[in-house]
Scaffold this active site. Structure first.
Site, PDB file in Angstrom:
ATOM      1  N   GLU A 258      58.782 -23.131  45.505  1.00  0.00           N
ATOM      2  CA  GLU A 258      60.176 -23.850  45.773  1.00  0.00           C
ATOM      3  C   GLU A 258      60.821 -24.367  47.049  1.00  0.00           C
ATOM      4  O   GLU A 258      61.393 -23.133  47.684  1.00  0.00           O
ATOM      5  CB  GLU A 258      61.052 -23.680  44.471  1.00  0.00           C
ATOM      6  CG  GLU A 258      62.040 -24.679  44.610  1.00  0.00           C
ATOM      7  CD  GLU A 258      62.827 -24.205  43.249  1.00  0.00           C
ATOM      8  OE1 GLU A 258      62.547 -23.542  42.501  1.00  0.00           O
ATOM      9  OE2 GLU A 258      64.412 -24.492  43.318  1.00  0.00           O
TER      10      GLU A 258
ATOM     11  N   SER B  38      64.436 -28.855  44.706  1.00  0.00           N
ATOM     12  CA  SER B  38      64.402 -28.751  42.900  1.00  0.00           C
ATOM     13  C   SER B  38      65.668 -29.807  43.145  1.00  0.00           C
ATOM     14  O   SER B  38      66.915 -29.776  43.918  1.00  0.00           O
ATOM     15  CB  SER B  38      65.400 -27.426  42.633  1.00  0.00           C
ATOM     16  OG  SER B  38      65.471 -27.203  41.148  1.00  0.00           O
TER      17      SER B  38
ATOM     18  N   ARG C 288      65.722 -20.770  53.268  1.00  0.00           N
ATOM     19  CA  ARG C 288      63.524 -20.789  53.202  1.00  0.00           C
ATOM     20  C   ARG C 288      62.776 -21.686  53.664  1.00  0.00           C
ATOM     21  O   ARG C 288      61.101 -20.847  53.639  1.00  0.00           O
ATOM     22  CB  ARG C 288      63.736 -20.671  51.215  1.00  0.00           C
ATOM     23  CG  ARG C 288      61.777 -20.057  50.944  1.00  0.00           C
ATOM     24  CD  ARG C 288      62.346 -20.321  49.140  1.00  0.00           C
ATOM     25  NE  ARG C 288      62.479 -19.620  48.637  1.00  0.00           N
ATOM     26  CZ  ARG C 288      62.266 -19.405  47.572  1.00  0.00           C
ATOM     27  NH1 ARG C 288      61.779 -20.169  46.422  1.00  0.00           N
ATOM     28  NH2 ARG C 288      62.951 -18.086  46.799  1.00  0.00           N
TER      29      ARG C 288
ATOM     30  N   ARG D 283      73.914 -15.140  45.614  1.00  0.00           N
ATOM     31  CA  ARG D 283      73.364 -15.374  44.814  1.00  0.00           C
ATOM     32  C   ARG D 283      73.110 -13.397  44.828  1.00  0.00           C
ATOM     33  O   ARG D 283      73.001 -13.239  46.013  1.00  0.00           O
ATOM     34  CB  ARG D 283      71.750 -15.969  44.648  1.00  0.00           C
ATOM     35  CG  ARG D 283      72.203 -18.004  44.718  1.00  0.00           C
ATOM     36  CD  ARG D 283      70.659 -18.590  44.760  1.00  0.00           C
ATOM     37  NE  ARG D 283      71.731 -19.939  44.677  1.00  0.00           N
ATOM     38  CZ  ARG D 283      70.470 -20.470  44.162  1.00  0.00           C
ATOM     39  NH1 ARG D 283      69.272 -20.526  43.674  1.00  0.00           N
ATOM     40  NH2 ARG D 283      71.183 -21.961  44.687  1.00  0.00           N
TER      41      ARG D 283
ATOM     42  N   ARG E 108      63.654 -14.726  49.725  1.00  0.00           N
ATOM     43  CA  ARG E 108      64.894 -14.711  48.546  1.00  0.00           C
ATOM     44  C   ARG E 108      65.616 -13.611  49.022  1.00  0.00           C
ATOM     45  O   ARG E 108      65.629 -12.311  49.280  1.00  0.00           O
ATOM     46  CB  ARG E 108      64.439 -13.517  46.812  1.00  0.00           C
ATOM     47  CG  ARG E 108      65.290 -13.236  46.328  1.00  0.00           C
ATOM     48  CD  ARG E 108      64.556 -13.338  45.154  1.00  0.00           C
ATOM     49  NE  ARG E 108      62.866 -14.146  44.397  1.00  0.00           N
ATOM     50  CZ  ARG E 108      63.321 -14.684  43.846  1.00  0.00           C
ATOM     51  NH1 ARG E 108      64.504 -15.179  42.723  1.00  0.00           N
ATOM     52  NH2 ARG E 108      62.757 -15.145  43.139  1.00  0.00           N
TER      53      ARG E 108
END
Length: 441
Positions: free
Chosen positions: A365, A368, A406, A278, A293
């Site tokens: 988070e 998801s 994460r 990403r 991140r």
RNA sequence: GGAGGCGUCGCAUAGUGGCCUAGUGCGCCCGCCUGCUAAGCGGGUUGGGGUUGAUUACCCCUCGCGGGUUCAAAUCCCGCCGCCUCCGCCA
């Protein structure tokens, strides 16, 4: 892409969905008008095309008769030739007209498609309206540890990671730049253990484990819905016109593209293991510390193809399987029902599980899960034989996270001890091969 | 990197400009026949879209995908994708 039949039959439902997402409900009327134009334009073209075909067939017959007469030196050669020529000229005129009408019909179709692409999936009843901050907390599981009562200040995941010789951000930056890292020693072991535990759980529940391509063609990225809101997030390899996938969802959605699959024996469940990439464009300065991140991480992702009527129940199952994983790492977390405006266009509903991060004093988070109903599958042309009768129909797709890099943040911070060591959660111990991670000299 | 070949209905195959409304075989489905099974006989069997209130029915598109030539394209031309063979290179 939503089903245009839904929009025709129940435009109000689509308008309401658009409003809940904070998007333009007026596009619905624009689509209805464009649909009307397309259909009448198509009708005109098809009618004339039918005529052209029959006329052209007569040309064939006339040409045949003329050629035969010429060969046998029949006396009426000249007349036949004139007839054939006349027929051909008439067909030529028709051909030009047909071409023009075909172009008009195709333009009307393009216009309709362009409008259709602007509509996000129709939300499931009950999804909260609004944007990023309008989520609803469905449940909170477990309670944060009271570090003050235990008598020490918790270290953040990076400090712990460095003490344990588990995370090396500096050398990651040296090799690949900001937001890249090395997992070293017990860090690497912990990640492999977590991902292996996720795959083991998936297999136990009947998933087919998959190791997927992490580069995808444009049409797959577009079909999976990652060129809408996430366009800036996706790495593109220009020389090859391939995209680095941000999740194995892309590859798993593309897996059955242009197929008619058999769901008569139940949903098809896949667990994809892949690196994810990403760009994190637009998040400069956010989460710059540690591995919260990053540009590249690992993930085990559940992906399901099922019948549309089973999708909501399947969504609950995916959430349950996520909870099962979270229970295994023994961290406090909450479940939120994401608001319509924060769903992303393919999702009709999305549940996030957010784990407590002690040094941030907030939930972040970790998983998801999205119910994309038939939106994604329609674009990718994934169907099944309609069990109710003749023909085919679009299937539903869903996805959900089982583990990502994460998660190490939550594990390290929540299970740390005063001396900087970290207890490995019981379920994870056999996968890591250690009960406790201890600081290196 | 270079050279060449191939892609047709679930599978196999025929089709090199109009007789293709894509034939044939296998498989599959329905029916007939038949102590049962097999065989045999007859019919059906890509997908998408449009017209119609729905059914029946009719029409358009679909021979890997997209363009083009032509009155007319599975067939000719161009581009792309995929598969295969040979040579070279790398491991």
């Amino acid at each position: 892409m939503i089903d245009i039949k839904v929009l025709r039959d129940d435009p109000e439902r689509v308008r309401a969905s658009q409003l809940a997402r904070g998007e333009d409900p007026g596009v619905v009327d624009a689509i209805l008008a464009a649909d009307e134009r397309r259909r009448s334009s198509l009708g005109e073209y098809e009618a004339l095309r039918a005529e052209q075909k029959s006329v052209s067939k007569n040309v064939g017959a006339a040409m045949g008769a003329f050629q035969k007469a010429k060969k046998s030196d029949a006396p009426d050669v000249a007349e036949l030739e004139a007839a054939a020529t006349a027929a051909r000229e008439r067909a030529a005129e028709l051909s030009d007209l047909v071409k023009a009408l075909e172009a008009a019909a195709s333009a009307a179709g393009d216009e309709l498609n362009a409008l259709m692409r602007r509509v996000g999936n129709v939300i499931v009843d009950g999804v909260p309206s609004g944007g990023e901050d309008d989520y609803v907390v469905l449940e909170t599981v477990g309670a944060p540890r009271d570090f003050a009562a235990e008598g020490f200040e918790p270290r953040d995941h990076l400090e712990l990671g460095e003490l344990l010789g588990a995370i090396d951000m500096e050398r990651g930056a040296k090799v690949a730049g900001a937001r890249f890292y090395f997992l070293t020693g017990v860090g690497a072991r912990l990640e492999l253990a977590l991902l292996n535990m996720a795959v083991a759980q998936a297999i136990e529940h009947g998933f087919t484990p998959m190791i997927t391509p992490t580069l995808a063609r444009p049409e797959v990225i577009v079909g999976a819905g990652f060129m809408d809101a996430h366009a800036e997030e996706v790495y593109h390899l220009e020389t090859d016109d391939l995209y680095l996938t941000g999740t194995s969802e892309v590859a798993l959605a593309g897996y059955h593209a242009d197929e008619i699959i058999d769901l008569s024996a139940g949903p098809r469940r896949y667990a994809g293991w892949s690196a994810c990439y990403r760009r994190e464009a637009g998040s400069h300065g956010k989460d710059t510390r540690g591995i919260i991140r990053v540009h590249q991480f690992q993930k085990v992702e559940m992906f399901v193809y099922c019948r549309p009527e089973d999708a909501e129940a399947e969504h609950q199952r995916l959430l349950d399987w996520e909870r099962e994983m979270l229970a295994k790492i023994e961290v406090p977390y909450r479940i939120i029902d994401t608001a319509a405006g924060d769903l992303g266009s393919p999702a009709a509903r999305k549940f996030d599980c957010e784990a407590w991060v002690p040094t941030q004093g907030r939930f972040r988070e970790l998983t998801s899960t999205s119910n994309c109903t038939t939106f994604q599958a329609r674009r990718l042309n994934i169907r099944e034989r309609d069990p109710r009768g003749a023909g085919t129909r679009t299937v539903a797709t869903l996805n959900g996270t089982l583990a990502t890099t994460r998660w190490l943040v939550a594990i390290l911070e929540n299970h740390q001890q005063a001396d900087g060591s970290v207890l490995v959660p019981k379920a994870l111990q056999p996968f890591v091969g250690l009960d406790v991670l201890t600081p290196v000299g």
